[in-house]
Write a protein that holds these residues in place. Sequence first.
Motif, PDB file in Angstrom:
ATOM      1  N   GLN A 105     -48.131  -3.420  13.328  1.00  0.00           N
ATOM      2  CA  GLN A 105     -47.199  -4.391  12.782  1.00  0.00           C
ATOM      3  C   GLN A 105     -46.187  -4.686  13.867  1.00  0.00           C
ATOM      4  O   GLN A 105     -45.459  -3.813  14.310  1.00  0.00           O
ATOM      5  CB  GLN A 105     -46.505  -3.859  11.537  1.00  0.00           C
ATOM      6  CG  GLN A 105     -45.491  -4.825  10.946  1.00  0.00           C
ATOM      7  CD  GLN A 105     -46.108  -6.171  10.586  1.00  0.00           C
ATOM      8  OE1 GLN A 105     -46.999  -6.254   9.755  1.00  0.00           O
ATOM      9  NE2 GLN A 105     -45.645  -7.239  11.214  1.00  0.00           N
ATOM     10  N   ALA A 106     -46.194  -5.927  14.335  1.00  0.00           N
ATOM     11  CA  ALA A 106     -45.342  -6.312  15.465  1.00  0.00           C
ATOM     12  C   ALA A 106     -44.020  -6.899  14.972  1.00  0.00           C
ATOM     13  O   ALA A 106     -43.842  -7.169  13.784  1.00  0.00           O
ATOM     14  CB  ALA A 106     -46.083  -7.329  16.334  1.00  0.00           C
ATOM     15  N   GLY A 107     -43.107  -7.101  15.918  1.00  0.00           N
ATOM     16  CA  GLY A 107     -41.859  -7.785  15.622  1.00  0.00           C
ATOM     17  C   GLY A 107     -40.686  -6.855  15.413  1.00  0.00           C
ATOM     18  O   GLY A 107     -40.739  -5.967  14.569  1.00  0.00           O
ATOM     19  N   ASN A 161     -51.423 -11.507   6.785  1.00  0.00           N
ATOM     20  CA  ASN A 161     -50.759 -12.809   6.862  1.00  0.00           C
ATOM     21  C   ASN A 161     -49.357 -12.726   7.442  1.00  0.00           C
ATOM     22  O   ASN A 161     -48.491 -13.540   7.097  1.00  0.00           O
ATOM     23  CB  ASN A 161     -50.722 -13.460   5.477  1.00  0.00           C
ATOM     24  CG  ASN A 161     -49.932 -12.640   4.459  1.00  0.00           C
ATOM     25  OD1 ASN A 161     -49.458 -11.542   4.766  1.00  0.00           O
ATOM     26  ND2 ASN A 161     -49.784 -13.164   3.247  1.00  0.00           N
ATOM     27  N   TYR A 162     -49.117 -11.755   8.321  1.00  0.00           N
ATOM     28  CA  TYR A 162     -47.816 -11.679   8.989  1.00  0.00           C
ATOM     29  C   TYR A 162     -47.518 -13.001   9.696  1.00  0.00           C
ATOM     30  O   TYR A 162     -46.384 -13.463   9.723  1.00  0.00           O
ATOM     31  CB  TYR A 162     -47.814 -10.507   9.983  1.00  0.00           C
ATOM     32  CG  TYR A 162     -46.623 -10.486  10.916  1.00  0.00           C
ATOM     33  CD1 TYR A 162     -45.334 -10.335  10.424  1.00  0.00           C
ATOM     34  CD2 TYR A 162     -46.799 -10.624  12.293  1.00  0.00           C
ATOM     35  CE1 TYR A 162     -44.238 -10.316  11.278  1.00  0.00           C
ATOM     36  CE2 TYR A 162     -45.712 -10.600  13.152  1.00  0.00           C
ATOM     37  CZ  TYR A 162     -44.438 -10.449  12.644  1.00  0.00           C
ATOM     38  OH  TYR A 162     -43.358 -10.444  13.499  1.00  0.00           O
ATOM     39  N   GLN A 204     -46.845   2.203   7.694  1.00  0.00           N
ATOM     40  CA  GLN A 204     -48.244   2.167   7.268  1.00  0.00           C
ATOM     41  C   GLN A 204     -49.183   1.874   8.437  1.00  0.00           C
ATOM     42  O   GLN A 204     -50.181   2.568   8.643  1.00  0.00           O
ATOM     43  CB  GLN A 204     -48.412   1.097   6.180  1.00  0.00           C
ATOM     44  CG  GLN A 204     -49.727   1.190   5.426  1.00  0.00           C
ATOM     45  CD  GLN A 204     -49.806   2.405   4.519  1.00  0.00           C
ATOM     46  OE1 GLN A 204     -48.793   2.994   4.183  1.00  0.00           O
ATOM     47  NE2 GLN A 204     -51.018   2.786   4.142  1.00  0.00           N
ATOM     48  N   SER A 205     -48.873   0.863   9.207  1.00  0.00           N
ATOM     49  CA  SER A 205     -49.775   0.443  10.289  1.00  0.00           C
ATOM     50  C   SER A 205     -49.548   1.233  11.578  1.00  0.00           C
ATOM     51  O   SER A 205     -50.488   1.769  12.160  1.00  0.00           O
ATOM     52  CB  SER A 205     -49.600  -1.054  10.571  1.00  0.00           C
ATOM     53  OG  SER A 205     -50.455  -1.469  11.609  1.00  0.00           O
ATOM     54  N   ASN A 206     -48.291   1.308  12.008  1.00  0.00           N
ATOM     55  CA  ASN A 206     -48.009   1.864  13.331  1.00  0.00           C
ATOM     56  C   ASN A 206     -48.030   3.386  13.374  1.00  0.00           C
ATOM     57  O   ASN A 206     -48.334   3.966  14.424  1.00  0.00           O
ATOM     58  CB  ASN A 206     -46.648   1.362  13.829  1.00  0.00           C
ATOM     59  CG  ASN A 206     -46.587  -0.151  13.940  1.00  0.00           C
ATOM     60  OD1 ASN A 206     -47.487  -0.849  13.478  1.00  0.00           O
ATOM     61  ND2 ASN A 206     -45.533  -0.660  14.544  1.00  0.00           N
ATOM     62  N   ILE A 207     -47.711   4.022  12.264  1.00  0.00           N
ATOM     63  CA  ILE A 207     -47.720   5.496  12.231  1.00  0.00           C
ATOM     64  C   ILE A 207     -49.003   6.023  11.593  1.00  0.00           C
ATOM     65  O   ILE A 207     -49.796   6.720  12.235  1.00  0.00           O
ATOM     66  CB  ILE A 207     -46.485   6.035  11.477  1.00  0.00           C
ATOM     67  CG1 ILE A 207     -45.186   5.557  12.152  1.00  0.00           C
ATOM     68  CG2 ILE A 207     -46.540   7.564  11.441  1.00  0.00           C
ATOM     69  CD1 ILE A 207     -44.996   6.022  13.575  1.00  0.00           C
ATOM     70  N   ILE A 267     -36.616  -4.775  10.455  1.00  0.00           N
ATOM     71  CA  ILE A 267     -35.361  -4.560   9.724  1.00  0.00           C
ATOM     72  C   ILE A 267     -35.572  -4.854   8.238  1.00  0.00           C
ATOM     73  O   ILE A 267     -35.037  -4.184   7.359  1.00  0.00           O
ATOM     74  CB  ILE A 267     -34.242  -5.466  10.285  1.00  0.00           C
ATOM     75  CG1 ILE A 267     -34.059  -5.253  11.799  1.00  0.00           C
ATOM     76  CG2 ILE A 267     -32.930  -5.223   9.551  1.00  0.00           C
ATOM     77  CD1 ILE A 267     -33.586  -3.888  12.187  1.00  0.00           C
ATOM     78  N   GLU A 268     -36.388  -5.873   7.960  1.00  0.00           N
ATOM     79  CA  GLU A 268     -36.579  -6.339   6.581  1.00  0.00           C
ATOM     80  C   GLU A 268     -37.764  -5.684   5.881  1.00  0.00           C
ATOM     81  O   GLU A 268     -37.789  -5.589   4.648  1.00  0.00           O
ATOM     82  CB  GLU A 268     -36.780  -7.861   6.583  1.00  0.00           C
ATOM     83  CG  GLU A 268     -35.663  -8.637   7.276  1.00  0.00           C
ATOM     84  CD  GLU A 268     -36.082 -10.061   7.619  1.00  0.00           C
ATOM     85  OE1 GLU A 268     -37.197 -10.452   7.208  1.00  0.00           O
ATOM     86  OE2 GLU A 268     -35.313 -10.760   8.274  1.00  0.00           O
ATOM     87  N   ASN A 269     -38.762  -5.254   6.651  1.00  0.00           N
ATOM     88  CA  ASN A 269     -40.008  -4.760   6.051  1.00  0.00           C
ATOM     89  C   ASN A 269     -40.449  -3.443   6.686  1.00  0.00           C
ATOM     90  O   ASN A 269     -41.523  -3.369   7.302  1.00  0.00           O
ATOM     91  CB  ASN A 269     -41.110  -5.812   6.208  1.00  0.00           C
ATOM     92  CG  ASN A 269     -40.777  -7.124   5.527  1.00  0.00           C
ATOM     93  OD1 ASN A 269     -41.022  -7.289   4.345  1.00  0.00           O
ATOM     94  ND2 ASN A 269     -40.211  -8.049   6.289  1.00  0.00           N
TER      95      ASN A 269
END
Length: 348
Positions: free
Chosen positions: A97-99, A46-47, A112-115, A104-106
């Motif tokens: 996980q984009a953005g 739900n990003y 978890q997702s990108n690595i 900065i906040e999360n």
Amino acid sequence: MIEGYRELDFSKTYLITGGAGFIGFFLSKRLLEQGCRVVGLDNMNNYYDVNLKESRLKKLEGYARYTFIKRDISDKDNVKQVFKEYKPNIIVNLAAQAGVRYSIENPDSYIQSNIIGFYNILEACRHNQVDHLVYASSSSVYGANINVPFSTEDQVDNPVSLYAATKKSNELMAHTYSQLYDIPCTGLRFFTVYGPMGRPDMAYFGFAEKIFNGEAISVFNYGDCYRDFTYIDDIVESVARILCNPPVKRVEKDSILNGIQYAVYNIGNNQPEKLMDYIAALEKALSKAVGREIVAKKEFLPMQLGDVKVTYSNSSPLERDFDFKPSTSIEEGLQKFADWYVDYYRVS
């Protein structure tokens, strides 16, 4: 065009992670329209609005050669099971996980997702014979680079956000796995992708929402920013041409890199637009879509943490190797977005 260029192979199975995402949806649609077998994988987080992801998937339901699986690439067992069951030949890793600002906040979600998620994909490719791994990198890897246009030959050792750092890490991880385990890998540095059914967290989408809500849009760095906006159709055409054409084996005698099949391409419009001009084009497109004049209220703010002033793609290697250059104008692209937005959200 590269020697021995190959069109899409209908006998192959294409696994697209992030299959309910913006690029994942349009790429899936393109491949399915040409008769390919596509397996889509997405965790449906739900990003941003899950309804939009579901709307994309609904448009793919009618294709007999499409399979969708709701799973998360950060779960290694999930990934192993998908490879075992569907035996994909060509992998397109778009799940991430984009953005920039969200990182900065999360930060946890990016690791978890990108690595971890990307590591799981690499491990699955290692233990299952695949023809080609194509994965999404990002123009953000160029960070504070002052040389323009950005070239894949430039050093990219100064990321200015965790998101950028994870994407640079993906390139290093893919290079290592390609060299160690003979996995043909191609990384794609996307430059500010936009268009209909796009990501609501992107500036142009958020601008439209605020404009119709009567709210002021945030214009960072007081409008003195430039972005290489790239329309979704140009992105998809570029990726489609690359899929069945893994990098040629590098010839470096007496080197551990001899025989490696690894490449990175920029995919951008090669024409950065000033943010204020982009906003003006969006105002014009929205005005035409609703049949009345639209003028955005603007709040001018300083540069945000993690942002950069300019993105500018040197996409000549893409044109050289695949005979294609992204070229959709912002006027054309934003009009297609505006027409979709007004229809989808029933704006009047």
